[in-house]
Design an enzyme around this catalytic site. Sequence first.
Site, PDB file in Angstrom:
ATOM      1  N   TRP A  69       0.838  -1.213   0.000  1.00  0.00           N
ATOM      2  CA  TRP A  69       0.000   0.000   0.000  1.00  0.00           C
ATOM      3  C   TRP A  69       0.863   1.249   0.000  1.00  0.00           C
ATOM      4  O   TRP A  69       0.569   2.216  -0.711  1.00  0.00           O
ATOM      5  CB  TRP A  69      -0.993  -0.019   1.157  1.00  0.00           C
TER       6      TRP A  69
ATOM      7  N   ASP B 291      -1.816   6.638   6.456  1.00  0.00           N
ATOM      8  CA  ASP B 291      -2.883   5.842   5.831  1.00  0.00           C
ATOM      9  C   ASP B 291      -3.297   4.782   6.853  1.00  0.00           C
ATOM     10  O   ASP B 291      -2.668   3.735   6.964  1.00  0.00           O
ATOM     11  CB  ASP B 291      -2.362   5.188   4.546  1.00  0.00           C
TER      12      ASP B 291
ATOM     13  N   LYS C 253     -12.633  -1.452   5.907  1.00  0.00           N
ATOM     14  CA  LYS C 253     -11.898  -2.405   6.729  1.00  0.00           C
ATOM     15  C   LYS C 253     -12.493  -2.429   8.135  1.00  0.00           C
ATOM     16  O   LYS C 253     -12.988  -3.445   8.589  1.00  0.00           O
ATOM     17  CB  LYS C 253     -10.409  -2.045   6.809  1.00  0.00           C
TER      18      LYS C 253
HETATM   19  C1  LIG Z   1      -7.521  -1.223   1.501  1.00  0.00           C
HETATM   20  C2  LIG Z   1      -6.387  -0.278   1.625  1.00  0.00           C
HETATM   21  C3  LIG Z   1      -6.170   0.738   0.682  1.00  0.00           C
HETATM   22  C4  LIG Z   1      -7.022   0.907  -0.548  1.00  0.00           C
HETATM   23  O1  LIG Z   1      -8.289   1.333  -0.218  1.00  0.00           O
HETATM   24  P1  LIG Z   1      -9.368   1.735  -1.325  1.00  0.00           P
HETATM   25  O2  LIG Z   1     -10.448   2.315  -0.469  1.00  0.00           O
HETATM   26  O3  LIG Z   1      -9.753   0.483  -2.035  1.00  0.00           O
HETATM   27  O4  LIG Z   1      -8.763   2.720  -2.224  1.00  0.00           O
HETATM   28  C5  LIG Z   1      -5.123   1.609   0.887  1.00  0.00           C
HETATM   29  N1  LIG Z   1      -4.323   1.493   1.972  1.00  0.00           N
HETATM   30  C6  LIG Z   1      -4.489   0.521   2.887  1.00  0.00           C
HETATM   31  C7  LIG Z   1      -3.570   0.435   4.059  1.00  0.00           C
HETATM   32  C8  LIG Z   1      -5.538  -0.388   2.742  1.00  0.00           C
HETATM   33  O5  LIG Z   1      -5.723  -1.345   3.663  1.00  0.00           O
END
Ligand SMILES: *Cc1c(COP(=O)(O)O)cnc(C)c1O
Length: 366
Positions: free
Chosen positions: A108, A178, A202
Amino acid sequence: MNSPADGGRAFNFSAGPAALPEPVLLQAAEEMTNWHGQGAGVMELSHRSKAFVSIAEQAEADLRELLSVPDDYAVLFLQGGATGQFGFVPLNLGGGFTGADYVLTGQWSKKAIAEASKYLSANVAATGEESGFSHVPEQSQWNTTPGAAYLHYTPNETIGGVEFGFVPGGIDVPLVADMSSTLLSRPIDVSQFGVIYAGAQKNIGPSGLTIAIVKRDLFGRAQSALPDPFNYQMQDKAGSMLNTPPTYAWYIAGLVFQWVKSLGGLNAMAEINERKARKLYEAIDQSDYYSNPVQPDCRSWMNIPFICGDGSRDDDFLSGATAAGLHTLKGHRSVGGMRASIYNAMPEAGVDALIAYMQEFERTTA
Ligand SMILES: *Cc1c(COP(=O)(O)O)cnc(C)c1O
């Protein structure tokens, strides 16, 4: 437990969109066609209606309370996913700067770097790549750039299952995190951050909603060309309703916040999450058959990848698990093996059932 075919629910280990708390789903089902006497469900309400505005404001207040968000931070309910934020962060924070620093700890953060590179120079201040992303590089070895717009990192790498055990300290530029797969799993000190963002699907709610928590004194750093719905300052001024927000996802997230509060807030969540993760890692470590590749002090509480023996029985493991009501344990397509995502909504009984299944599978096939 009823089997899914008989209307029962499985233990869903999906990394995202992930399981939601059952009480939240049941309440939403009850309110689906008529929310609080409105004669219409939440999906059918105007985002400008008094009813929806009350839902939106309550959700924001509850999230602020859970995270003790200081008053000089905006809490935004946006769209575009965490991947959208990979671009919106440099667009909102990069005006007048040539570059920003990034800590590369897995897939990511790698994507965040690639996207940011379209808008500024994204410097890799540290990387865990040489260990195959199985550890977090020690902060004393980071190579940060004076005058960077910000420092970005990924506290929990959802695919690799690598989690920071610390918040970077002594950084003299805004810290951007993030937190897609860790927000609400434990208490955090929001005042240490410039921007926190998370895709909801999540640990927060349904997909389609992205949370951003932004220190307001960073407004004014936006680059000149930036779509209005992704301009933090404009969305803050508009109460995240510059245009139609993802109303239903916002409402469900609000129910999740109330559910977390009812369990005792983030201290209680942390205690439960730590216990669930510890049990599963212990089961993996005590077995000669299963293994987790991550350095022990960097292991995620939320996403636990593991491999079974030499990998030749993976399909049997997965089909047996599904038959036992343990769903979506297949590892990310880029790494294979297994991955158990055990977010807030995964009950401890689900982890116990997984461990029992793993032990039985090992006993009968290994
Ligand atoms: C799932 C995830 C993403 C991507 O998320 P989207 O909402 O599909 O763009 C980015 N960073 C992390 C750490 C994630 O777990």
